[in-house]
Design a protein around this motif. Sequence first.
Motif, PDB file in Angstrom:
ATOM      1  N   GLY A  83      -6.036   0.998 -15.374  1.00 59.09           N
ATOM      2  CA  GLY A  83      -6.627   2.123 -15.365  1.00 59.09           C
ATOM      3  C   GLY A  83      -5.604   3.307 -14.418  1.00 59.09           C
ATOM      4  N   GLY A  84      -5.771   4.552 -14.873  1.00 51.20           N
ATOM      5  CA  GLY A  84      -5.160   5.711 -14.186  1.00 51.20           C
ATOM      6  C   GLY A  84      -5.447   5.711 -12.868  1.00 51.20           C
ATOM      7  N   GLY A  85      -6.577   5.301 -12.346  1.00 48.76           N
ATOM      8  CA  GLY A  85      -7.166   5.600 -11.082  1.00 48.76           C
ATOM      9  C   GLY A  85      -6.908   4.385 -10.000  1.00 48.76           C
ATOM     10  N   ALA A  86      -6.540   3.226 -10.803  1.00 41.92           N
ATOM     11  CA  ALA A  86      -6.416   1.803 -10.003  1.00 41.92           C
ATOM     12  C   ALA A  86      -5.459   1.860  -8.905  1.00 41.92           C
ATOM     13  CB  ALA A  86      -6.004   0.720 -10.817  1.00 41.92           C
ATOM     14  N   PHE A  87      -4.374   2.608  -8.892  1.00 45.11           N
ATOM     15  CA  PHE A  87      -3.323   2.784  -7.953  1.00 45.11           C
ATOM     16  C   PHE A  87      -3.807   3.410  -6.736  1.00 45.11           C
ATOM     17  CE2 PHE A  87       1.407   3.089  -6.904  1.00 45.11           C
ATOM     18  CZ  PHE A  87       1.578   1.771  -6.729  1.00 45.11           C
ATOM     19  N   LEU A  88      -4.552   4.378  -7.101  1.00 40.62           N
ATOM     20  CA  LEU A  88      -5.137   5.077  -5.769  1.00 40.62           C
ATOM     21  C   LEU A  88      -5.816   4.050  -4.634  1.00 40.62           C
ATOM     22  CD1 LEU A  88      -6.956   7.960  -7.631  1.00 40.62           C
ATOM     23  CD2 LEU A  88      -4.421   7.548  -7.132  1.00 40.62           C
ATOM     24  N   SER A  89      -6.141   3.030  -5.031  1.00 41.65           N
ATOM     25  CA  SER A  89      -6.870   2.188  -3.868  1.00 41.65           C
ATOM     26  C   SER A  89      -5.447   1.614  -3.100  1.00 41.65           C
ATOM     27  CB  SER A  89      -7.546   1.033  -4.694  1.00 41.65           C
ATOM     28  OG  SER A  89      -7.774  -0.063  -3.711  1.00 41.65           O
ATOM     29  N   ALA A  90      -5.610   1.728  -1.863  1.00 44.48           N
ATOM     30  CA  ALA A  90      -4.539   1.343  -0.947  1.00 44.48           C
ATOM     31  C   ALA A  90      -4.355  -0.347  -0.972  1.00 44.48           C
ATOM     32  CB  ALA A  90      -4.906   1.659   0.477  1.00 44.48           C
ATOM     33  N   GLU A  91      -5.705  -0.709  -1.015  1.00 42.45           N
ATOM     34  CA  GLU A  91      -5.688  -2.534  -1.215  1.00 42.45           C
ATOM     35  C   GLU A  91      -5.089  -2.818  -2.271  1.00 42.45           C
ATOM     36  OE1 GLU A  91     -10.078  -3.194  -0.660  1.00 42.45           O
ATOM     37  OE2 GLU A  91      -9.355  -5.496  -1.092  1.00 42.45           O
ATOM     38  N   THR A  92      -5.447  -2.340  -3.507  1.00 38.89           N
ATOM     39  CA  THR A  92      -4.883  -2.767  -4.657  1.00 38.89           C
ATOM     40  C   THR A  92      -3.197  -2.487  -4.637  1.00 38.89           C
ATOM     41  OG1 THR A  92      -6.686  -2.135  -6.079  1.00 38.89           O
ATOM     42  CG2 THR A  92      -4.627  -2.044  -7.249  1.00 38.89           C
ATOM     43  N   ARG A  93      -2.970  -1.511  -4.240  1.00 36.44           N
ATOM     44  CA  ARG A  93      -1.389  -1.380  -4.025  1.00 36.44           C
ATOM     45  C   ARG A  93      -0.751  -2.427  -3.044  1.00 36.44           C
ATOM     46  NH1 ARG A  93      -2.815   4.290  -2.972  1.00 36.44           N
ATOM     47  NH2 ARG A  93      -2.293   4.122  -0.865  1.00 36.44           N
ATOM     48  N   THR A  94      -1.298  -2.768  -2.083  1.00 39.88           N
ATOM     49  CA  THR A  94      -0.744  -3.837  -1.174  1.00 39.88           C
ATOM     50  C   THR A  94      -0.791  -5.167  -2.042  1.00 39.88           C
ATOM     51  OG1 THR A  94      -1.847  -2.731   0.860  1.00 39.88           O
ATOM     52  CG2 THR A  94      -1.352  -5.136   1.019  1.00 39.88           C
ATOM     53  N   ARG A  95      -1.699  -5.295  -2.625  1.00 44.51           N
ATOM     54  CA  ARG A  95      -1.827  -6.472  -3.592  1.00 44.51           C
ATOM     55  C   ARG A  95      -0.731  -6.382  -4.655  1.00 44.51           C
ATOM     56  NH1 ARG A  95      -7.569  -6.523  -4.260  1.00 44.51           N
ATOM     57  NH2 ARG A  95      -8.381  -8.044  -2.549  1.00 44.51           N
ATOM     58  N   ILE A  96      -0.476  -5.288  -5.180  1.00 44.71           N
ATOM     59  CA  ILE A  96       0.471  -5.141  -6.241  1.00 44.71           C
ATOM     60  C   ILE A  96       1.933  -5.449  -5.809  1.00 44.71           C
ATOM     61  CG2 ILE A  96       1.761  -3.751  -7.974  1.00 44.71           C
ATOM     62  CD1 ILE A  96      -1.013  -2.283  -8.573  1.00 44.71           C
ATOM     63  N   THR A  97       2.128  -4.889  -4.430  1.00 43.32           N
ATOM     64  CA  THR A  97       3.379  -4.973  -3.807  1.00 43.32           C
ATOM     65  C   THR A  97       3.503  -6.557  -3.426  1.00 43.32           C
ATOM     66  OG1 THR A  97       3.049  -2.718  -2.807  1.00 43.32           O
ATOM     67  CG2 THR A  97       4.845  -4.232  -2.026  1.00 43.32           C
ATOM     68  N   GLY A  98       2.688  -6.987  -3.177  1.00 45.05           N
ATOM     69  CA  GLY A  98       2.657  -8.597  -2.324  1.00 45.05           C
ATOM     70  C   GLY A  98       2.796  -9.393  -3.839  1.00 45.05           C
ATOM     71  N   LEU A  99       2.277  -9.358  -4.895  1.00 39.88           N
ATOM     72  CA  LEU A  99       2.410 -10.411  -6.038  1.00 39.88           C
ATOM     73  C   LEU A  99       3.129  -9.773  -7.366  1.00 39.88           C
ATOM     74  CD1 LEU A  99      -1.238 -11.358  -5.832  1.00 39.88           C
ATOM     75  CD2 LEU A  99       0.513 -12.498  -4.941  1.00 39.88           C
ATOM     76  N   GLY A 100       3.431  -8.428  -7.181  1.00 44.97           N
ATOM     77  CA  GLY A 100       3.970  -7.948  -8.528  1.00 44.97           C
ATOM     78  C   GLY A 100       4.920  -6.956  -8.158  1.00 44.97           C
ATOM     79  N   ILE A 101       5.327  -6.058  -9.277  1.00 48.73           N
ATOM     80  CA  ILE A 101       5.997  -4.890  -9.163  1.00 48.73           C
ATOM     81  C   ILE A 101       5.328  -3.909 -10.045  1.00 48.73           C
ATOM     82  CG2 ILE A 101       7.644  -5.610 -10.962  1.00 48.73           C
ATOM     83  CD1 ILE A 101       9.831  -4.205  -9.503  1.00 48.73           C
ATOM     84  N   SER A 102       5.322  -2.703  -9.183  1.00 51.95           N
ATOM     85  CA  SER A 102       4.887  -1.752  -9.710  1.00 51.95           C
ATOM     86  C   SER A 102       5.835  -0.564 -10.526  1.00 51.95           C
ATOM     87  CB  SER A 102       3.892  -0.841  -8.935  1.00 51.95           C
ATOM     88  OG  SER A 102       4.624  -0.265  -7.784  1.00 51.95           O
ATOM     89  N   VAL A 103       5.517  -0.124 -11.825  1.00 56.69           N
ATOM     90  CA  VAL A 103       6.252   0.718 -12.491  1.00 56.69           C
ATOM     91  C   VAL A 103       5.450   1.862 -12.885  1.00 56.69           C
ATOM     92  CG1 VAL A 103       7.669   1.291 -14.647  1.00 56.69           C
ATOM     93  CG2 VAL A 103       7.650  -0.843 -13.513  1.00 56.69           C
TER      94      VAL A 103
END
Length: 245
Positions: A83-103
């Motif tokens: 969802g559009g608001g999910a990436f606003l969470s610093a914790e979620t961003r860190t998780r994405i960086t660790g386990l995936g790639i964001s586009v």
Amino acid sequence: MTEILHKTVVLVGMMGAGKTAIGTELARLLGVPFVDSDDEIVRAANMSIPEIFARDGEAFFRLKEAQVIARLLSGPPGILSVGGGAFLSAETRTRITGLGISVWLRADLELLWTRVRQKTSRPLLRTANPRQTLGELLAERDPIYALADLTVDARAEYSIAEMAGQVCAALLSRPDVVQSAPYAGGTDGSAPAGTAGRAGSGAAKAQPPPRGEPDRPQTPSAGNERAAPRNTTAGAPARRNGGAK
Ligand SMILES: Nc1ncnc2c1ncn2[C@@H]1O[C@H](COP(=O)(O)OP(=O)(O)O)[C@@H](O)[C@H]1O
Ligand SMILES: O=C(O)C1=C[C@@H](OP(=O)(O)O)[C@@H](O)[C@H](O)C1
Ligand SMILES: [Mg+2]
């Protein structure tokens, strides 16, 4: 040739950028599972997003969203639209960086408004002036979306299939995420079902581009906005990831 996906690709960006539509198509092209965090929340709660916002509030939704994304990221690689608001969470961003790639699917206000204006399923836009609200959210959020690993520009003239091809092309610049690999399948040289051959070069042209339509009006109680069958984990074609991560 086909592709091997090593990490989950997380599509981020504003409401209406096309995360759900393009993620679905991208997963089909790559022959990997597709999941959407909103869908997972709706399914778990057995309520629509507006109903969750109305009953439990946005903070509760954000908590569930972060939990669902953490769970989905810990699974095998695939395409994850959030969802559009999910990436606003610093914790979620860190998780994405660790386990995936964001586009980041970057889109301007005019395009976003065209896509969301007719629909009532996004509670944050239930304001006296939803276009203005969308513009304010865009201005607040764009600097955060810009932290994504890759950016793909959404344009009104690109079909969903063309956008998915653009994302494939961007991903091919990251061999740690997507690798082209020789297809060791059939003897006739054809790609296996569920793949579109080499993504990025011809992926967008492999199918007639089904022009997406803007959201249609819908009552809030109609629940999940996507009723069409989805390329979910359960129904996904065989993976070609070799379990790599
Ligand atoms: N490239 C595109 N061309 C035409 N319509 C699109 C395109 N991308 C998305 N849409 C349509 O715009 C609407 C919003 O897309 P959606 O995937 O729900 O966005 P998001 O998940 O980012 O909020 C949907 O009706 C979708 O079919
Ligand atoms: O931008 C947001 O805060 C939201 C975006 C929506 O998802 P889409 O971005 O898929 O529309 C949904 O999660 C909810 O309405 C909140
Ligand atoms: Mg979506």
